[in-house]
Design an enzyme around this catalytic site. Structure first.
Site, PDB file in Angstrom:
ATOM      1  N   ASP A 140      19.636  12.716  -3.896  1.00 24.99           N
ATOM      2  CA  ASP A 140      18.251  12.268  -4.091  1.00 24.99           C
ATOM      3  C   ASP A 140      17.582  13.352  -4.931  1.00 24.99           C
ATOM      4  OD1 ASP A 140      15.447  12.134  -3.755  1.00 24.99           O
ATOM      5  OD2 ASP A 140      15.658  11.071  -1.865  1.00 24.99           O
TER       6      ASP A 140
ATOM      7  N   ASP B  86      15.468   6.943  -7.160  1.00 24.78           N
ATOM      8  CA  ASP B  86      15.586   8.397  -7.334  1.00 24.78           C
ATOM      9  C   ASP B  86      16.938   8.912  -6.855  1.00 24.78           C
ATOM     10  OD1 ASP B  86      15.160   7.920  -4.657  1.00 24.78           O
ATOM     11  OD2 ASP B  86      13.753   9.579  -4.380  1.00 24.78           O
TER      12      ASP B  86
ATOM     13  N   LYS C 225      13.536  10.438   9.036  1.00 25.96           N
ATOM     14  CA  LYS C 225      13.136  11.843   9.052  1.00 25.96           C
ATOM     15  C   LYS C 225      13.212  12.421  10.469  1.00 25.96           C
ATOM     16  CE  LYS C 225      12.320  11.192   4.714  1.00 25.96           C
ATOM     17  NZ  LYS C 225      11.455  10.226   4.152  1.00 25.96           N
TER      18      LYS C 225
HETATM   19  N1  GDD Z   1       7.471  -0.087  -5.575  1.00 26.44           N
HETATM   20  C1  GDD Z   1       7.398   0.869  -4.654  1.00 26.44           C
HETATM   21  N2  GDD Z   1       6.361   0.821  -3.756  1.00 26.44           N
HETATM   22  N3  GDD Z   1       8.322   1.828  -4.621  1.00 26.44           N
HETATM   23  C2  GDD Z   1       8.231   2.784  -3.666  1.00 26.44           C
HETATM   24  C3  GDD Z   1       7.196   2.814  -2.712  1.00 26.44           C
HETATM   25  C4  GDD Z   1       6.209   1.777  -2.772  1.00 26.44           C
HETATM   26  O1  GDD Z   1       5.262   1.709  -1.994  1.00 26.44           O
HETATM   27  N4  GDD Z   1       7.371   3.896  -1.910  1.00 26.44           N
HETATM   28  C5  GDD Z   1       8.490   4.510  -2.347  1.00 26.44           C
HETATM   29  N5  GDD Z   1       8.999   3.848  -3.406  1.00 26.44           N
HETATM   30  C6  GDD Z   1      10.221   4.184  -4.159  1.00 26.44           C
HETATM   31  C7  GDD Z   1      10.192   5.600  -4.722  1.00 26.44           C
HETATM   32  O2  GDD Z   1       9.719   5.563  -6.071  1.00 26.44           O
HETATM   33  C8  GDD Z   1      11.659   5.999  -4.659  1.00 26.44           C
HETATM   34  O3  GDD Z   1      12.372   5.613  -5.824  1.00 26.44           O
HETATM   35  C9  GDD Z   1      12.211   5.209  -3.487  1.00 26.44           C
HETATM   36  O4  GDD Z   1      11.286   4.155  -3.232  1.00 26.44           O
HETATM   37  C10 GDD Z   1      12.384   6.058  -2.202  1.00 26.44           C
HETATM   38  O5  GDD Z   1      11.147   6.706  -1.916  1.00 26.44           O
HETATM   39  P1  GDD Z   1      11.083   8.248  -1.534  1.00 26.44           P
HETATM   40  O6  GDD Z   1       9.663   8.582  -1.344  1.00 26.44           O
HETATM   41  O7  GDD Z   1      11.883   9.048  -2.477  1.00 26.44           O
HETATM   42  O8  GDD Z   1      11.741   8.219  -0.084  1.00 26.44           O
HETATM   43  P2  GDD Z   1      12.583   9.367   0.650  1.00 26.44           P
HETATM   44  O9  GDD Z   1      13.537  10.001  -0.290  1.00 26.44           O
HETATM   45  O10 GDD Z   1      11.645  10.254   1.384  1.00 26.44           O
HETATM   46  O11 GDD Z   1      13.374   8.512   1.759  1.00 26.44           O
HETATM   47  C11 GDD Z   1      14.111   7.354   1.414  1.00 26.44           C
HETATM   48  O12 GDD Z   1      15.315   7.693   0.743  1.00 26.44           O
HETATM   49  C12 GDD Z   1      16.266   8.466   1.530  1.00 26.44           C
HETATM   50  C13 GDD Z   1      17.482   8.696   0.674  1.00 26.44           C
HETATM   51  O13 GDD Z   1      17.153   9.470  -0.400  1.00 26.44           O
HETATM   52  C14 GDD Z   1      14.424   6.601   2.695  1.00 26.44           C
HETATM   53  O14 GDD Z   1      14.972   5.362   2.306  1.00 26.44           O
HETATM   54  C15 GDD Z   1      15.394   7.347   3.601  1.00 26.44           C
HETATM   55  O15 GDD Z   1      15.759   6.546   4.721  1.00 26.44           O
HETATM   56  C16 GDD Z   1      16.639   7.691   2.808  1.00 26.44           C
HETATM   57  O16 GDD Z   1      17.537   8.494   3.617  1.00 26.44           O
HETATM   58 MG    MG Z   2      13.747  10.003  -2.345  1.00 22.71          MG
END
Ligand code: GDD
Ligand code: MG
Length: 370
Positions: free
Chosen positions: A218, A107, A158
């Protein structure tokens, strides 16, 4: 080298847009977002791609198939028993990962130079290198605290404001050595951010941060999803926009625009759209294939997916309307409101203040008027 993309999350912050499709399939400038991610990887020769899928995985598999049409080879690893978390999902693909590999969150819109990041990883002889981006508000992300030489000292996923010690956050692109996966328990929900990375530090593995000033976003919230459109259409990041360019308007095939309509870019208008008399479009705007806009409608900073039919004097500002919706006369949708696929909104309704209308809903005329 393989690139592994995490695309299995359920995209809760973008519901109801993500009710029928996973977040990486949301159109961004009229193309599924994941296409932009794959093109970015391909630019750096990463054409052997593993997609880690879970939520609504068939939608991704049906669309991309084996990747041949896009000049890449795609392998899918499905989490059959439910989401395994970011690191658990990669562990699930361990048998495919025998040499240094790239992992990215599915994403993230970025033009990060992966070649330079790779050179950094090699120079540092890192076990894991994490791309970092500066942000104004780190509390929505994973904070990464660096020590001398860009070694990672601490992760706080977070963080609360009193834990914020830097503006650098985990930008969601990693280069990893396959050996680090032995610290991830199999078939168990486990995260990079709260599990593997802190553990690697504990056991003394070298984890490095790679800060960059590349474009980074993001797309995971309504405002950021809209912002991705604004930034792409205003050229802040170079991304393939479909259509024939005329100034700052990209036009698809067979678009009919009434001579009294006024389109101010930047905007992308998909194939087969019909733009009626006195319609005004003020970019940034993205209008998907087969949309019909009737007389006097006003669109600004909005995203319409495919086959949206809009009656007369409708106002759409800073909002998203998903596929196959029908909007009656004098409807207003504003303020980050989201309309799910297949909704019918009767005339005179006002959807404001981030209202979210689930897929397939029908609103009688004037049912919502704040
Ligand atoms: N296959 C799979 N399985 N993919 C997953 C899973 C899972 O269980 N959980 C999340 N994802 C994928 C989501 O589809 C997304 O593309 C990506 O992993 C990150 O998940 P988000 O849910 O968007 O996380 P976030 O934005 O809250 O946090 C993450 O991204 C941040 C940067 O945008 C973390 O990595 C943070 O540390 C980081 O700063
Ligand atoms: Mg994200």
């Amino acid at each position: 080298m393989k690139a592994v993309v995490l695309v299995g999350g359920s995209g809760t912050r973008l519901r109801p847009l993500t009710t029928p499709i996973p977040k990486p399939m949301l159109p961004v400038v009229n193309r599924p977002f994941l296409e932009h991610v794959i093109e970015h990887l391909k630019q750096y020769g990463l054409d052997d791609i593993v997609l880690l899928v879970c939520y609504r995985h068939e939608v991704i598999q049906e669309y991309f198939g084996d990747g041949r049409d896009r000049g890449v080879a795609i392998t899918y690893v499905v989490e059959e028993k439910g989401p395994l978390g970011t690191a658990g999902a990669v562990k699930n693909a361990e048998s495919l990962l025998t040499e240094t590999f790239v992992v990215c969150n599915g994403d993230i819109l970025t033009d990060l130079n992966l070649e330079v990041m790779m050179a950094f990883h090699r120079e540092k002889q890192a076990r894991a290198t994490i791309s970092l981006a500066p942000v104004d508000d780190p509390t929505a992300y994973g904070l990464v605290q660096l020590a001398d030489g860009r070694r990672v000292e601490r992760f706080v996923e977070k963080p609360s404001w009193d834990e914020v010690t830097t503006n650098l956050i985990n930008a969601g692109t990693y280069i990893l050595e396959p050996g680090v996966l032995r610290y991830v328990p199999p078939e168990t929900r486990f995260l990079f951010e709260r599990g593997l990375f802190p553990m690697l530090l504990q056991v003394g593995n070298s984890v490095y941060g790679y800060p960059s000033t590349a474009y980074w976003l993001d797309i995971g919230t309504p405002d950021d999803y809209l912002r991705a459109h604004r930034d792409i259409l205003t050229g802040q990041i170079d991304v393939n926009i479909p259509g024939r360019r005329e100034g700052d308007v990209w036009l698809g095939d067979d678009v009919r625009i009434d001579p009294t309509a006024r389109i101010r870019g930047p905007a992308v208008i998909g194939n087969g759209c019909v733009i009626g008399p006195q319609v005004r479009i003020n970019g940034p705007a993205a209008i998907g294939d087969g949309c019909h806009l009737d007389e006097g409608t006003f669109i600004e900073d909005a995203v319409l997916w495919q086959r949206v039919t809009v009656a007369r004097q409708v106002v759409l500002r800073h909002c998203v309307i998903a596929n196959d919706c029908t909007l009656g006369d004098n409807v207003l949708v504003t303020d980050s409101s989201l309309v799910g696929a297949g909704c019918t909104i009767g005339e005179g309704n006002r959807l404001e203040r981030g209202l979210q209308l689930g897929p397939g809903r029908t609103l009688e005329p004037e049912a919502i008027r704040f």
